[in-house]
Design a protein around this motif. Sequence first.
Motif, PDB file in Angstrom:
ATOM      1  N   ARG A  54    -104.838  67.186 -75.284  1.00  0.00           N
ATOM      2  CA  ARG A  54    -104.111  67.725 -74.448  1.00  0.00           C
ATOM      3  C   ARG A  54    -102.362  66.914 -74.510  1.00  0.00           C
ATOM      4  NH1 ARG A  54    -106.465  69.741 -69.507  1.00  0.00           N
ATOM      5  NH2 ARG A  54    -105.068  68.466 -68.387  1.00  0.00           N
ATOM      6  N   LEU A  55    -102.647  65.688 -74.906  1.00  0.00           N
ATOM      7  CA  LEU A  55    -101.292  64.957 -75.111  1.00  0.00           C
ATOM      8  C   LEU A  55    -100.387  65.662 -76.087  1.00  0.00           C
ATOM      9  CD1 LEU A  55    -102.225  61.207 -74.503  1.00  0.00           C
ATOM     10  CD2 LEU A  55    -101.395  62.861 -72.925  1.00  0.00           C
ATOM     11  N   SER A  56    -101.034  65.848 -77.262  1.00  0.00           N
ATOM     12  CA  SER A  56    -100.168  66.194 -78.556  1.00  0.00           C
ATOM     13  C   SER A  56     -99.918  67.796 -78.532  1.00  0.00           C
ATOM     14  CB  SER A  56    -101.313  65.850 -79.969  1.00  0.00           C
ATOM     15  OG  SER A  56    -102.335  66.670 -79.720  1.00  0.00           O
ATOM     16  N   SER A  57    -100.517  68.616 -77.677  1.00  0.00           N
ATOM     17  CA  SER A  57    -100.318  69.830 -77.592  1.00  0.00           C
ATOM     18  C   SER A  57     -99.458  70.214 -76.273  1.00  0.00           C
ATOM     19  CB  SER A  57    -101.595  70.878 -77.316  1.00  0.00           C
ATOM     20  OG  SER A  57    -101.958  70.444 -75.957  1.00  0.00           O
ATOM     21  N   GLY A  58     -98.787  68.973 -75.680  1.00  0.00           N
ATOM     22  CA  GLY A  58     -97.712  68.984 -74.952  1.00  0.00           C
ATOM     23  C   GLY A  58     -96.400  69.819 -75.032  1.00  0.00           C
ATOM     24  N   ALA A  59     -95.543  69.730 -74.365  1.00  0.00           N
ATOM     25  CA  ALA A  59     -94.188  70.172 -74.664  1.00  0.00           C
ATOM     26  C   ALA A  59     -93.577  69.539 -75.612  1.00  0.00           C
ATOM     27  CB  ALA A  59     -93.274  70.314 -73.464  1.00  0.00           C
ATOM     28  N   ARG A  60     -92.743  70.015 -76.427  1.00  0.00           N
ATOM     29  CA  ARG A  60     -92.018  69.319 -77.440  1.00  0.00           C
ATOM     30  C   ARG A  60     -90.826  68.343 -76.789  1.00  0.00           C
ATOM     31  NH1 ARG A  60     -91.962  74.435 -79.361  1.00  0.00           N
ATOM     32  NH2 ARG A  60     -89.774  74.821 -78.882  1.00  0.00           N
ATOM     33  N   PRO A  61     -90.496  67.221 -77.455  1.00  0.00           N
ATOM     34  CA  PRO A  61     -89.579  66.267 -76.721  1.00  0.00           C
ATOM     35  C   PRO A  61     -88.433  66.831 -76.187  1.00  0.00           C
ATOM     36  CG  PRO A  61     -90.431  65.558 -78.874  1.00  0.00           C
ATOM     37  CD  PRO A  61     -90.805  66.775 -78.841  1.00  0.00           C
ATOM     38  N   GLU A  62     -87.837  67.790 -76.879  1.00  0.00           N
ATOM     39  CA  GLU A  62     -86.503  68.669 -76.587  1.00  0.00           C
ATOM     40  C   GLU A  62     -86.942  69.408 -75.115  1.00  0.00           C
ATOM     41  OE1 GLU A  62     -87.960  70.903 -80.049  1.00  0.00           O
ATOM     42  OE2 GLU A  62     -87.999  69.204 -79.489  1.00  0.00           O
ATOM     43  N   GLU A  63     -87.970  69.755 -75.090  1.00  0.00           N
ATOM     44  CA  GLU A  63     -88.223  70.741 -73.694  1.00  0.00           C
ATOM     45  C   GLU A  63     -88.491  69.823 -72.747  1.00  0.00           C
ATOM     46  OE1 GLU A  63     -91.714  72.800 -75.264  1.00  0.00           O
ATOM     47  OE2 GLU A  63     -90.683  74.446 -76.013  1.00  0.00           O
ATOM     48  N   THR A  64     -88.976  68.691 -72.692  1.00  0.00           N
ATOM     49  CA  THR A  64     -89.195  67.766 -71.677  1.00  0.00           C
ATOM     50  C   THR A  64     -87.940  66.384 -71.603  1.00  0.00           C
ATOM     51  OG1 THR A  64     -90.500  66.129 -73.236  1.00  0.00           O
ATOM     52  CG2 THR A  64     -91.661  67.886 -71.946  1.00  0.00           C
ATOM     53  N   ALA A  65     -86.996  66.718 -72.411  1.00  0.00           N
ATOM     54  CA  ALA A  65     -86.042  65.456 -72.121  1.00  0.00           C
ATOM     55  C   ALA A  65     -85.230  65.733 -71.023  1.00  0.00           C
ATOM     56  CB  ALA A  65     -85.004  65.948 -73.479  1.00  0.00           C
ATOM     57  N   THR A  66     -85.165  67.202 -70.298  1.00  0.00           N
ATOM     58  CA  THR A  66     -84.448  67.108 -69.134  1.00  0.00           C
ATOM     59  C   THR A  66     -85.169  66.412 -68.070  1.00  0.00           C
ATOM     60  OG1 THR A  66     -85.405  69.288 -68.686  1.00  0.00           O
ATOM     61  CG2 THR A  66     -83.183  69.011 -69.833  1.00  0.00           C
ATOM     62  N   LEU A  67     -86.676  66.409 -68.230  1.00  0.00           N
ATOM     63  CA  LEU A  67     -87.339  65.840 -67.391  1.00  0.00           C
ATOM     64  C   LEU A  67     -87.702  64.273 -67.232  1.00  0.00           C
ATOM     65  CD1 LEU A  67     -89.985  68.215 -67.053  1.00  0.00           C
ATOM     66  CD2 LEU A  67     -88.264  68.335 -65.331  1.00  0.00           C
ATOM     67  N   VAL A  68     -87.864  63.801 -68.806  1.00  0.00           N
ATOM     68  CA  VAL A  68     -88.123  62.448 -68.979  1.00  0.00           C
ATOM     69  C   VAL A  68     -86.564  61.778 -69.824  1.00  0.00           C
ATOM     70  CG1 VAL A  68     -89.513  60.699 -70.454  1.00  0.00           C
ATOM     71  CG2 VAL A  68     -90.520  62.997 -69.613  1.00  0.00           C
ATOM     72  N   ARG A  69     -86.171  61.049 -68.989  1.00  0.00           N
ATOM     73  CA  ARG A  69     -84.752  60.316 -69.510  1.00  0.00           C
ATOM     74  C   ARG A  69     -85.349  58.797 -69.832  1.00  0.00           C
ATOM     75  NH1 ARG A  69     -81.189  63.935 -71.178  1.00  0.00           N
ATOM     76  NH2 ARG A  69     -80.554  65.416 -69.678  1.00  0.00           N
ATOM     77  N   VAL A  70     -85.492  58.523 -70.947  1.00  0.00           N
ATOM     78  CA  VAL A  70     -85.955  57.319 -71.427  1.00  0.00           C
ATOM     79  C   VAL A  70     -85.184  56.142 -70.882  1.00  0.00           C
ATOM     80  CG1 VAL A  70     -86.476  55.737 -73.424  1.00  0.00           C
ATOM     81  CG2 VAL A  70     -86.937  58.308 -73.614  1.00  0.00           C
ATOM     82  N   ARG A  71     -83.991  56.120 -70.767  1.00  0.00           N
ATOM     83  CA  ARG A  71     -82.937  55.050 -70.431  1.00  0.00           C
ATOM     84  C   ARG A  71     -83.271  54.721 -68.752  1.00  0.00           C
ATOM     85  NH1 ARG A  71     -78.494  54.623 -72.204  1.00  0.00           N
ATOM     86  NH2 ARG A  71     -78.448  56.397 -73.884  1.00  0.00           N
ATOM     87  N   ASN A  72     -83.970  55.849 -68.125  1.00  0.00           N
ATOM     88  CA  ASN A  72     -84.056  55.551 -66.531  1.00  0.00           C
ATOM     89  C   ASN A  72     -85.374  54.706 -66.311  1.00  0.00           C
ATOM     90  OD1 ASN A  72     -81.660  57.049 -66.083  1.00  0.00           O
ATOM     91  ND2 ASN A  72     -82.926  58.818 -65.631  1.00  0.00           N
ATOM     92  N   ILE A  73     -86.127  54.674 -67.658  1.00  0.00           N
ATOM     93  CA  ILE A  73     -87.454  53.972 -67.408  1.00  0.00           C
ATOM     94  C   ILE A  73     -87.725  52.899 -68.484  1.00  0.00           C
ATOM     95  CG2 ILE A  73     -88.620  56.080 -66.391  1.00  0.00           C
ATOM     96  CD1 ILE A  73     -89.706  56.681 -69.039  1.00  0.00           C
ATOM     97  N   LEU A  74     -86.937  52.788 -69.458  1.00  0.00           N
ATOM     98  CA  LEU A  74     -86.994  51.756 -70.017  1.00  0.00           C
ATOM     99  C   LEU A  74     -85.567  50.908 -70.451  1.00  0.00           C
ATOM    100  CD1 LEU A  74     -88.720  50.205 -72.286  1.00  0.00           C
ATOM    101  CD2 LEU A  74     -87.848  52.061 -73.980  1.00  0.00           C
ATOM    102  N   SER A  75     -85.707  49.485 -70.658  1.00  0.00           N
ATOM    103  CA  SER A  75     -84.426  48.767 -70.680  1.00  0.00           C
ATOM    104  C   SER A  75     -84.887  47.925 -72.084  1.00  0.00           C
ATOM    105  CB  SER A  75     -84.252  48.089 -69.765  1.00  0.00           C
ATOM    106  OG  SER A  75     -85.181  47.165 -69.229  1.00  0.00           O
ATOM    107  N   PRO A  76     -83.892  47.333 -72.872  1.00  0.00           N
ATOM    108  CA  PRO A  76     -84.185  46.466 -73.855  1.00  0.00           C
ATOM    109  C   PRO A  76     -85.014  45.112 -73.684  1.00  0.00           C
ATOM    110  CG  PRO A  76     -81.647  47.323 -73.882  1.00  0.00           C
ATOM    111  CD  PRO A  76     -82.238  47.615 -72.437  1.00  0.00           C
ATOM    112  N   ASP A  77     -84.888  44.662 -72.546  1.00  0.00           N
ATOM    113  CA  ASP A  77     -85.792  43.706 -72.036  1.00  0.00           C
ATOM    114  C   ASP A  77     -87.099  43.919 -72.001  1.00  0.00           C
ATOM    115  OD1 ASP A  77     -84.811  45.074 -69.729  1.00  0.00           O
ATOM    116  OD2 ASP A  77     -85.536  43.003 -68.811  1.00  0.00           O
TER     117      ASP A  77
END
Length: 216
Positions: A54-77
């Motif tokens: 189910r995880l691996s068959s999910g949407a491709r990264p480009e399809e979910t990029a508008t929903l998942v913004r990594v810089r909003n949930i991760l920081s270098p620290d």
Amino acid sequence: MGDDILTIEEVAKYLRVSERTVYDWAQKGEIPAGKIGTVWRFKRSEIEKWVNERLSSGARPEETATLVRVRNILSPDRIVFITHSTKHDALTELATNLATAPQIKNEKELVSGILEREELMSTAVGRGIAIPHVRLSSVTDLVMSVGICKNDIIDFQPVDDVPVRLLIMIAAAHNQHTYYLQTLSYFSSKLKDKPLRDALISAKTEMDAFNLLVKE
């Protein structure tokens, strides 16, 4: 072991859904299950495979990029270079780091939740990746930490026997089920890219790794 038998209660705890939901899925044939008399039972190995598919068959990264913004949930620290060789020590170190995020209100609950979740079933998804994750009432918003392991973590029991080197740890609030699944799917898909995995493992600094992960 891979063929341990799980109850509805154990599967519900693992999937973070209600027992009724698991029962309904089993009745409809949407989840691998079998009956012993009138009682539903589930093979750990089959549930793990079902989740990974189910995880691996999910949407491709480009399809979910508008929903998942990594810089909003991760920081270098919240990128950690881990030297431990066991999953317990690696997960504890990364969860302790994740607990420094303002969205985490209870460090003890987070650490114990991550370890309990892992004890129930491995979060290794193959290709040297594990995605430990948990939803808790003491988390106010979805947030993550990343562990880059300098040594192989050999006791994750990955489905493909490739030792874990990358840990993507995600914590979310109880009411963020959809966003939580989208985030899991996003990273599972994004990290299929071997050059990206290799670059992360070879990263020299936290900022180098952060820039690789936020690049869309």
